[in-house]
Design an enzyme around this catalytic site. Sequence first.
Site, PDB file in Angstrom:
ATOM      1  N   TYR A  50       1.003  -1.239  -0.066  1.00 55.94           N
ATOM      2  CA  TYR A  50       0.030  -0.050  -0.053  1.00 55.94           C
ATOM      3  C   TYR A  50       0.756   1.232  -0.016  1.00 55.94           C
ATOM      4  O   TYR A  50       1.837   1.150   0.917  1.00 55.94           O
ATOM      5  CB  TYR A  50      -0.948  -0.133   1.096  1.00 55.94           C
ATOM      6  N   PRO A 204     -16.401  -4.913  -0.136  1.00 56.96           N
ATOM      7  CA  PRO A 204     -17.673  -5.354   0.313  1.00 56.96           C
ATOM      8  C   PRO A 204     -18.731  -4.720  -0.315  1.00 56.96           C
ATOM      9  O   PRO A 204     -19.796  -5.377  -0.424  1.00 56.96           O
ATOM     10  CB  PRO A 204     -17.494  -5.147   1.753  1.00 56.96           C
ATOM     11  N   GLY A 206     -18.928  -3.802  -3.318  1.00 58.57           N
ATOM     12  CA  GLY A 206     -18.804  -4.202  -4.761  1.00 58.57           C
ATOM     13  C   GLY A 206     -18.993  -3.190  -5.805  1.00 58.57           C
ATOM     14  O   GLY A 206     -18.568  -2.131  -5.554  1.00 58.57           O
ATOM     15  N   VAL A 208     -21.812  -1.848  -6.478  1.00 59.19           N
ATOM     16  CA  VAL A 208     -23.238  -1.150  -6.270  1.00 59.19           C
ATOM     17  C   VAL A 208     -23.222   0.490  -6.517  1.00 59.19           C
ATOM     18  O   VAL A 208     -24.215   0.894  -6.974  1.00 59.19           O
ATOM     19  CB  VAL A 208     -23.903  -1.756  -5.031  1.00 59.19           C
ATOM     20  N   GLU A 211     -21.113   1.348 -10.286  1.00 56.93           N
ATOM     21  CA  GLU A 211     -21.353   1.234 -11.884  1.00 56.93           C
ATOM     22  C   GLU A 211     -23.225   1.312 -11.724  1.00 56.93           C
ATOM     23  O   GLU A 211     -23.485   0.735 -10.989  1.00 56.93           O
ATOM     24  CB  GLU A 211     -20.811  -0.087 -12.604  1.00 56.93           C
TER      25      GLU A 211
END
Length: 290
Positions: A50, A204, A206, A208, A211
């Site tokens: 990271y 978590p 995704g 939703v 996109e």
Amino acid sequence: MQNTDKYSKVIAGTMTWGSWGKQLSKHGMIELMEHCLENGLTTFDHADIYGDYSTEADFGRAFAESGIDRSQIQLVTKCGIQMTSGRDNRLKHYNYGKDYIVWSAEESLRKLKTEYLDLFLLHRPSPLMHPLEIGEAVNHLLESGKIKQFGVSNFTPSQVEMLESAVKVEANQVEFSLTHMAPMYDGTFDDCIANKRLAMAWSPLGLVFREKNAQTVQIHKTLSQLGKKYGVEESEVLLAWMLKHPAVPRPVIGTTTKERITSSAKAIHLDLELQDWFALLEASQGQEVP
């Protein structure tokens, strides 16, 4: 097997805390750590890569000045990915040699300014990994107290089984969300349940909120109804959907926004009704269950 209940139900992911994201100052990191703790997020998820291998050190400097009791938090980090940025590599690859694994753990300890890691993960599987070599490195780290538990990230059940011929694997962190449900069906979560492995889920939420397509439009329609029914934010419903699975996959949230952290923490108290859980599954799959 050691207790995995010590890890918070929602985990703070640090990938965007440093140069890969918000570039938080030392004071900003301390504030965010304290906010996480106030909301019950006691586990902080790192990886050596990271910030091009810089975020662990940024976090460590902040943690050292925070006054936070080390025993009140859990530090998770990962090793193995070799990047061309931040290191002298010709191309991206993986390294799971014994000496390298031990060196990586010690580097993370130094950067995070801690004497031990609660959980140390192999970041992604390599075609060249050998369980005996990995086992030697990990057992050395466990016996020396430098790590408390060992696990993997993005590993298949068969890869985990291979490693377990040499060392106990106590966790698997994988991609899981309402738009990426493979771990529910490919044996990953079955393996976690059967072998009492800690399951963690990166990304978590995704796609939703990222996109707009036929799937996410239908998910939002159902989320809107359930958000109103339960009186909560839509993101809370998504995390509650995840936490209802018997593997209890702990979401690793990547936000640095305090309000979203507070909202995410509330998801652990939201128990979706059975048919509401399946309504979201149906919305994602685009059809009722067989």
